[in-house]
Structure formats: structure tokens, C-alpha cells
Write a protein that holds these residues in place. Structure first.
Motif, PDB file in Angstrom:
ATOM      1  N   MET A   1       8.944  17.033 -11.701  1.00 50.21           N
ATOM      2  CA  MET A   1       9.129  15.723 -11.083  1.00 50.21           C
ATOM      3  C   MET A   1       8.174  14.719 -11.722  1.00 50.21           C
ATOM      4  SD  MET A   1       9.568  16.718  -7.057  1.00 50.21           S
ATOM      5  CE  MET A   1       7.995  17.557  -6.931  1.00 50.21           C
ATOM      6  N   ILE A   2       8.673  13.502 -11.898  1.00 54.10           N
ATOM      7  CA  ILE A   2       7.841  12.446 -12.491  1.00 54.10           C
ATOM      8  C   ILE A   2       7.879  11.233 -11.565  1.00 54.10           C
ATOM      9  CG2 ILE A   2       7.484  10.947 -14.491  1.00 54.10           C
ATOM     10  CD1 ILE A   2       8.957  12.948 -16.220  1.00 54.10           C
ATOM     11  N   VAL A   3       6.695  10.678 -11.263  1.00 48.91           N
ATOM     12  CA  VAL A   3       6.640   9.524 -10.365  1.00 48.91           C
ATOM     13  C   VAL A   3       5.833   8.390 -11.010  1.00 48.91           C
ATOM     14  CG1 VAL A   3       5.655   8.718  -8.167  1.00 48.91           C
ATOM     15  CG2 VAL A   3       7.016  10.812  -8.210  1.00 48.91           C
ATOM     16  N   LEU A   4       6.346   7.173 -10.833  1.00 47.57           N
ATOM     17  CA  LEU A   4       5.599   5.972 -11.227  1.00 47.57           C
ATOM     18  C   LEU A   4       4.804   5.520 -10.008  1.00 47.57           C
ATOM     19  CD1 LEU A   4       5.049   3.300 -12.924  1.00 47.57           C
ATOM     20  CD2 LEU A   4       7.126   2.397 -11.840  1.00 47.57           C
ATOM     21  N   GLY A   5       3.504   5.273 -10.184  1.00 47.95           N
ATOM     22  CA  GLY A   5       2.665   4.815  -9.076  1.00 47.95           C
ATOM     23  C   GLY A   5       2.168   3.401  -9.318  1.00 47.95           C
ATOM     24  N   ILE A   6       2.023   2.639  -8.235  1.00 49.11           N
ATOM     25  CA  ILE A   6       1.559   1.249  -8.324  1.00 49.11           C
ATOM     26  C   ILE A   6       0.445   1.034  -7.302  1.00 49.11           C
ATOM     27  CG2 ILE A   6       2.243  -1.159  -7.855  1.00 49.11           C
ATOM     28  CD1 ILE A   6       4.995  -0.481  -9.014  1.00 49.11           C
ATOM     29  N   GLU A   7      -0.637   0.398  -7.744  1.00 48.81           N
ATOM     30  CA  GLU A   7      -1.787   0.161  -6.851  1.00 48.81           C
ATOM     31  C   GLU A   7      -2.246  -1.298  -6.984  1.00 48.81           C
ATOM     32  OE1 GLU A   7      -3.924   1.364  -4.551  1.00 48.81           O
ATOM     33  OE2 GLU A   7      -5.238  -0.353  -4.898  1.00 48.81           O
ATOM     34  N   THR A   8      -2.310  -1.992  -5.837  1.00 50.97           N
ATOM     35  CA  THR A   8      -2.709  -3.415  -5.851  1.00 50.97           C
ATOM     36  C   THR A   8      -3.478  -3.790  -4.580  1.00 50.97           C
ATOM     37  OG1 THR A   8      -0.600  -3.944  -4.806  1.00 50.97           O
ATOM     38  CG2 THR A   8      -0.705  -4.247  -7.189  1.00 50.97           C
ATOM     39  N   SER A   9      -4.153  -2.833  -3.949  1.00 50.09           N
ATOM     40  CA  SER A   9      -4.698  -3.130  -2.619  1.00 50.09           C
ATOM     41  C   SER A   9      -6.016  -3.884  -2.617  1.00 50.09           C
ATOM     42  CB  SER A   9      -4.843  -1.844  -1.814  1.00 50.09           C
ATOM     43  OG  SER A   9      -5.848  -1.043  -2.380  1.00 50.09           O
ATOM     44  N   CYS A  10      -6.687  -3.937  -3.778  1.00 52.59           N
ATOM     45  CA  CYS A  10      -7.965  -4.669  -3.799  1.00 52.59           C
ATOM     46  C   CYS A  10      -8.046  -5.501  -5.074  1.00 52.59           C
ATOM     47  CB  CYS A  10      -9.128  -3.689  -3.645  1.00 52.59           C
ATOM     48  SG  CYS A  10     -10.679  -4.546  -3.315  1.00 52.59           S
ATOM     49  N   ASP A  11      -9.017  -5.226  -5.929  1.00 54.95           N
ATOM     50  CA  ASP A  11      -9.168  -6.075  -7.116  1.00 54.95           C
ATOM     51  C   ASP A  11      -8.837  -5.341  -8.416  1.00 54.95           C
ATOM     52  OD1 ASP A  11     -11.366  -4.460  -6.909  1.00 54.95           O
ATOM     53  OD2 ASP A  11     -12.798  -5.958  -7.604  1.00 54.95           O
ATOM     54  N   GLU A  12      -8.094  -4.226  -8.302  1.00 56.91           N
ATOM     55  CA  GLU A  12      -7.598  -3.565  -9.499  1.00 56.91           C
ATOM     56  C   GLU A  12      -6.070  -3.566  -9.456  1.00 56.91           C
ATOM     57  OE1 GLU A  12     -10.513  -1.441  -8.565  1.00 56.91           O
ATOM     58  OE2 GLU A  12     -11.586  -2.184 -10.332  1.00 56.91           O
ATOM     59  N   LEU A  77      12.578   9.256 -13.809  1.00 54.81           N
ATOM     60  CA  LEU A  77      11.692   9.198 -12.640  1.00 54.81           C
ATOM     61  C   LEU A  77      12.345   9.852 -11.426  1.00 54.81           C
ATOM     62  CD1 LEU A  77      10.270   5.538 -12.704  1.00 54.81           C
ATOM     63  CD2 LEU A  77       9.160   7.638 -13.505  1.00 54.81           C
ATOM     64  N   SER A  78      11.523  10.546 -10.643  1.00 54.43           N
ATOM     65  CA  SER A  78      12.022  11.113  -9.378  1.00 54.43           C
ATOM     66  C   SER A  78      11.850  10.111  -8.250  1.00 54.43           C
ATOM     67  CB  SER A  78      11.241  12.367  -9.016  1.00 54.43           C
ATOM     68  OG  SER A  78      11.196  13.248 -10.092  1.00 54.43           O
ATOM     69  N   ALA A  79      10.853   9.234  -8.371  1.00 49.08           N
ATOM     70  CA  ALA A  79      10.605   8.240  -7.316  1.00 49.08           C
ATOM     71  C   ALA A  79       9.622   7.198  -7.822  1.00 49.08           C
ATOM     72  CB  ALA A  79      10.030   8.911  -6.071  1.00 49.08           C
ATOM     73  N   ILE A  80       9.516   6.118  -7.044  1.00 49.63           N
ATOM     74  CA  ILE A  80       8.523   5.085  -7.325  1.00 49.63           C
ATOM     75  C   ILE A  80       7.616   4.982  -6.106  1.00 49.63           C
ATOM     76  CG2 ILE A  80       8.173   2.619  -7.765  1.00 49.63           C
ATOM     77  CD1 ILE A  80      10.931   2.768  -9.259  1.00 49.63           C
ATOM     78  N   ALA A  81       6.314   5.173  -6.336  1.00 45.11           N
ATOM     79  CA  ALA A  81       5.352   5.175  -5.223  1.00 45.11           C
ATOM     80  C   ALA A  81       4.446   3.962  -5.332  1.00 45.11           C
ATOM     81  CB  ALA A  81       4.512   6.447  -5.270  1.00 45.11           C
ATOM     82  N   ALA A  82       4.131   3.360  -4.196  1.00 44.59           N
ATOM     83  CA  ALA A  82       3.210   2.216  -4.223  1.00 44.59           C
ATOM     84  C   ALA A  82       2.318   2.257  -3.001  1.00 44.59           C
ATOM     85  CB  ALA A  82       3.983   0.900  -4.243  1.00 44.59           C
ATOM     86  N   THR A  83       1.107   1.717  -3.165  1.00 40.37           N
ATOM     87  CA  THR A  83       0.207   1.572  -2.023  1.00 40.37           C
ATOM     88  C   THR A  83       0.823   0.584  -1.042  1.00 40.37           C
ATOM     89  OG1 THR A  83      -1.736   1.973  -3.368  1.00 40.37           O
ATOM     90  CG2 THR A  83      -2.084   0.793  -1.310  1.00 40.37           C
ATOM     91  N   MET A  97       6.372  -4.903  -2.806  1.00 35.65           N
ATOM     92  CA  MET A  97       7.615  -5.618  -3.111  1.00 35.65           C
ATOM     93  C   MET A  97       8.087  -5.294  -4.527  1.00 35.65           C
ATOM     94  SD  MET A  97       8.648  -7.186  -0.518  1.00 35.65           S
ATOM     95  CE  MET A  97       9.885  -8.287  -1.176  1.00 35.65           C
ATOM     96  N   THR A  98       7.129  -5.200  -5.454  1.00 37.69           N
ATOM     97  CA  THR A  98       7.495  -4.847  -6.838  1.00 37.69           C
ATOM     98  C   THR A  98       8.113  -3.455  -6.860  1.00 37.69           C
ATOM     99  OG1 THR A  98       5.687  -6.204  -7.645  1.00 37.69           O
ATOM    100  CG2 THR A  98       6.581  -4.602  -9.184  1.00 37.69           C
ATOM    101  N   ALA A  99       7.486  -2.521  -6.131  1.00 35.40           N
ATOM    102  CA  ALA A  99       7.997  -1.146  -6.098  1.00 35.40           C
ATOM    103  C   ALA A  99       9.387  -1.104  -5.461  1.00 35.40           C
ATOM    104  CB  ALA A  99       7.030  -0.250  -5.332  1.00 35.40           C
ATOM    105  N   LYS A 100       9.592  -1.868  -4.406  1.00 34.84           N
ATOM    106  CA  LYS A 100      10.914  -1.901  -3.760  1.00 34.84           C
ATOM    107  C   LYS A 100      11.965  -2.425  -4.734  1.00 34.84           C
ATOM    108  CE  LYS A 100       9.528  -2.575   1.081  1.00 34.84           C
ATOM    109  NZ  LYS A 100       9.486  -3.518   2.209  1.00 34.84           N
TER     110      LYS A 100
END
Ligand code: KG4
Ligand code: ZN
Length: 370
Positions: A1-12, A77-83, A97-100
Motif C-alpha cells: 500500500m502507498i499513501v500520500l500524506g499532507i501536513e499543514t497544522s503549524c509552521d511546516e 496510491l491507496s489513499a490520501i492522508a492529511a492532518t 481541503m487540498t487532500a479532499k
């Protein structure tokens, strides 16, 4: 399985592609991070509005870069994951929203990940740590001991009742004019200082449980500095050394208790504590944790610094762990397209991992930290 992850909860702003093989082992195919530190430094801390705008500007190109570096197609990709929280809401909205949108466009499941769960599970990606284990999360926004019993089974054992420990480092640095981010600056000054010159408090040290407090310590630094005005470089170094050792004492004391609690609850499991968050980079704190772990015959696991601070590989990995559990519980479901979270999933500024433990300070500004 391969997943794309997205993180934007602070300053990174971060995007990563992670793969999990048949036996559950992970491999990071790409892990790109853009730090906004320069944009916030002039303000002495993270400005939420600037953070959100900066995430918008760069996120799509970071996702493209992560996909290119990983050399995978959207089809693979198996899924798209985001914080989806907790964090600064403007940034969380941008990432989710980007992940959706990507999930809809690529017709892939969306996995909404709790940022803290990302930190909590990283050691399983890097060191294959089995459940159960302790997690000490010490960053600019969070300070807590968690018991990680299994996927989705988290128990908060203790938390700060006021400032996060990284925040206390940052505020101490600010009041001593050492710049931002404060942690590394305080550590550097402390190396040249005498930790015994100024006696500083160890808040809550004798109180039962694993809660911590750092606001009083920071205020004591301020009061001492005011008494010493004009503050020489030597005073700054000595104050930083005293502050750092006080923090190490508090965290070391709570860690010893955490190990005792762990042995009580899980007499048959090898006591293990995973550390995460920017403050875990501090060598004095790290040494203290190592000493306490040795005394208790426990294992201390510190994933590489790049994966201890905010990143998207941990978000992709949390998504993969979720997919793996689904596949084990219900293999048929994996061939359909009805896995993952709903598209109306809302971003959450506050989202405690342990839903049963009430927020120590209730709602409001400080609620987010606990
Ligand atoms: O995990 P992190 O990169 O970001 C979040 O807060 O989510 O942690 C940043 C925090 C800042 O407060 C910074 O001052 C602190 O970690 N920090 C340190 C050190 N390096 C970073 N604190 C103490 N000693 C350090 N060497
Ligand atoms: Zn974090």
C-alpha cells in the motif's frame, strides 16, 4: 500500500509518500518539508494568518514534488492522508481541503489523521516498536505523556497545565533577547552557563500524577533577569543553564513515574518510551531521559530528528496503519471504494487523542495545547 500524506497544522508545509509492504514494514519514498520559520521569526513566534497563507502558496508544488521524488502515479496510491487537527485552524483547513480535492480528483479514499497520532506512531515506522509503549511528546505546541496501547487506543497520562515546554523555551529566549526559535538558542547559551547560580522552581514536582507546568518557571526567569538588570551575557548564560536543568528535572521526574506506571499496568511488556517533538533535540533533556531509562531498565526510542518534528511522512504512516487494520478486519472492504473518511469531515483546531480524558484547561486558547 502507498499513501500520500499532507501536513499543514503549524509552521511546516509538508508532503510525503510512504509505502507499507506485506509484512507491515514501512519505507519512505519521499518526504519534503518547507519550513516557514523565516516568515515568522521577525514576529518572535508563529503568526496563524501568515502560516495559513504560506501553506496555500506552496502546498500544491510540494505535493507535486513529493509525488515526483517518490516516482509513483496517482493510480498507485491507496489513499490520501492529511492532518485534520489539532493545530492552527487556517493551516489545517488548507491541508485537509487540498487532500479532499486530490482524493476526489484521483478517486482515492481520504484519511483524516490526528496530528498527535502521527507523532505517536512514527516510532513504528522507524523502529518497528510494538504496542504498548509510552510516548513523550515535547514540542512548541504540545507537552504530554501518552500511553499508546494499540492503533486508536491512546491514554493521556499527563500534560502541561499551562505552557508547552517548547513554548517556555521560546518565551525564555524572547525575554532574554536570544531570538526565535528559542530552544536551540537557549541550549547554546546554557552550554556556557552555570546552572547553579540562580535557583529556579521545579513546578508541580511533588504533585501526584504526570502533569507538568512551565509558566511559573518562565516567570521566575523573568523576575530573576529583572533583578539582575542590566543583564550581562554571563547572566543570560547562567539563567539559560538554570532554566534548562529545571526543565530536565521536571521531565526526568515525570518520566520516572511514567515508567513505574507502565510496569504496573503492563508487567509483561518491555518498558519502552518514544520521544518526539522539537524539544527532544535538547541534549541535556535527552541525557536525563537516557539516565532515567537506564535506571528503570527501559528502552528509549528517538526517531531521527527530521521525523520527530512536524513532517508528512508520519501522517502518511498513520494512514497506512489505519488501512492495514481495516484490511485485517475486513479484507473485502479493501477492494471497494467505500473506505476512508467522509468528505464532510471537518478540520478540528482541538482534537485530543484520548477522547476520555478531559482537557485540563477546558476550551479556549490554552485548551488546544493540552
Ligand atoms: O516539534 P517542533 O519542531 O514543532 C512544533 O512545535 O510542532 O518543535 C518546535 C519547538 C520550539 O518551541 C523550539 O524552540 C523547540 O521545539 N526546540 C528546542 C530545541 N530545538 C527546538 N527546545 C529545546 N532545545 C532544543 N535544542
Ligand atoms: Zn507536531
Amino acid at each position: 500500500m502507498i499513501v500520500l500524506g499532507i501536513e499543514t497544522s503549524c509552521d511546516e508545509t509538508a508532503a510525503a509518500v510512504v509505502e507499507m509492504d506485506q509484512s507491515g514494514n514501512g519505507r519512505i519514498l519521499s518526504n519534503v518539508i518547507h519550513s516557514q520559520i523565516d516568515e515568522h521569526a521577525v514576529f518572535g513566534g508563529v503568526v496563524p494568518e501568515i502560516a495559513a497563507r504560506s501553506h496555500i502558496q506552496i502546498l500544491d508544488s510540494l505535493v507535486a514534488q513529493a509525488m515526483n521524488e517518490a516516482d509513483v502515479s496517482w493510480d498507485q496510491l491507496s489513499a490520501i492522508a492529511a492532518t485534520a487537527g489539532p493545530g492552527l485552524i487556517g493551516g489545517v483547513i488548507v491541508g485537509l481541503m487540498t487532500a479532499k480535492s486530490l482524493a476526489m480528483a484521483a478517486n482515492k479514499p481520504l484519511i483524516a489523521v490526528n496530528h498527535l497520532e502521527g507523532h505517536a506512531l512514527t516510532a513504528r515506522l522507524t523502529d518497528d516498536v510494538p504496542f504498548p509503549y509510552l510516548l513523550l511528546l515535547v514540542s512548541g505546541g504540545h507537552t504530554q505523556f501518552l500511553l499508546v496501547k494499540g492503533l486508536g487506543e491512546y491514554e493521556r497520562l499527563g500534560t502541561t497545565i499551562d505552557d508547552a515546554v517548547g513554548e517556555a523555551f521560546d518565551k525564555t529566549a524572547k525575554l532574554l533577547h536570544l531570538g526565535y526559535p528559542g530552544g536551540p538558542a537557549v541550549e547554546k547559551a546554557a552550554k556556557l552557563g552555570n546552572p547553579d547560580r540562580f535557583p529556579l522552581p521545579r513546578p508541580l514536582l511533588n504533585r501526584e500524577g504526570l502533569d507538568m507546568s512551565f509558566a511559573g518557571l518562565k516567570t521566575a526567569v523573568r523576575t530573576t533577569a529583572l533583578k539582575e538588570e542590566p543583564v550581562s551575557e554571563e547572566v543570560v548564560n547562567d539563567l539559560c543553564a538554570a532554566f534548562q536543568v529545571a526543565v530536565a528535572d521536571v521531565i526526568g521526574n515525570r518520566t520516572a513515574r511514567a515508567f513505574a506506571m507502565f510496569k504496573d499496568r503492563f508487567p509483561d511488556a518491555a518498558p519502552t518510551m518514544v520521544i518526539a517533538g522539537g524539544v527532544a533535540a535538547n541534549q541535556t533533556i535527552r541525557n536525563r531521559l537516557n539516565d532515567v531509562a537506564t535506571e528503570h531498565g527501559a528502552r528509549l526510542v528517538a526517531p531521527p530528528h527530521k521525523l520527530c518534528t512536524d513532517n508528512a511522512a508520519m501522517i502518511a504512516w498513520a494512514g497506512l496503519e489505519r488501512l492495514k487494520l481495516l484490511a485485517q478486519q475486513n479484507p473485502e472492504i479493501m477492494s471497494g471504494n467505500n473506505i476512508g473518511d467522509d468528505m464532510d469531515m471537518s478540520p478540528r483546531p482541538r482534537w485530543p487523542l484520548d477522547q476520555l480524558s478531559d482537557s485540563v484547561l477546558g476550551s479556549g486558547k490554552k485548551g488546544a495545547k493540552v
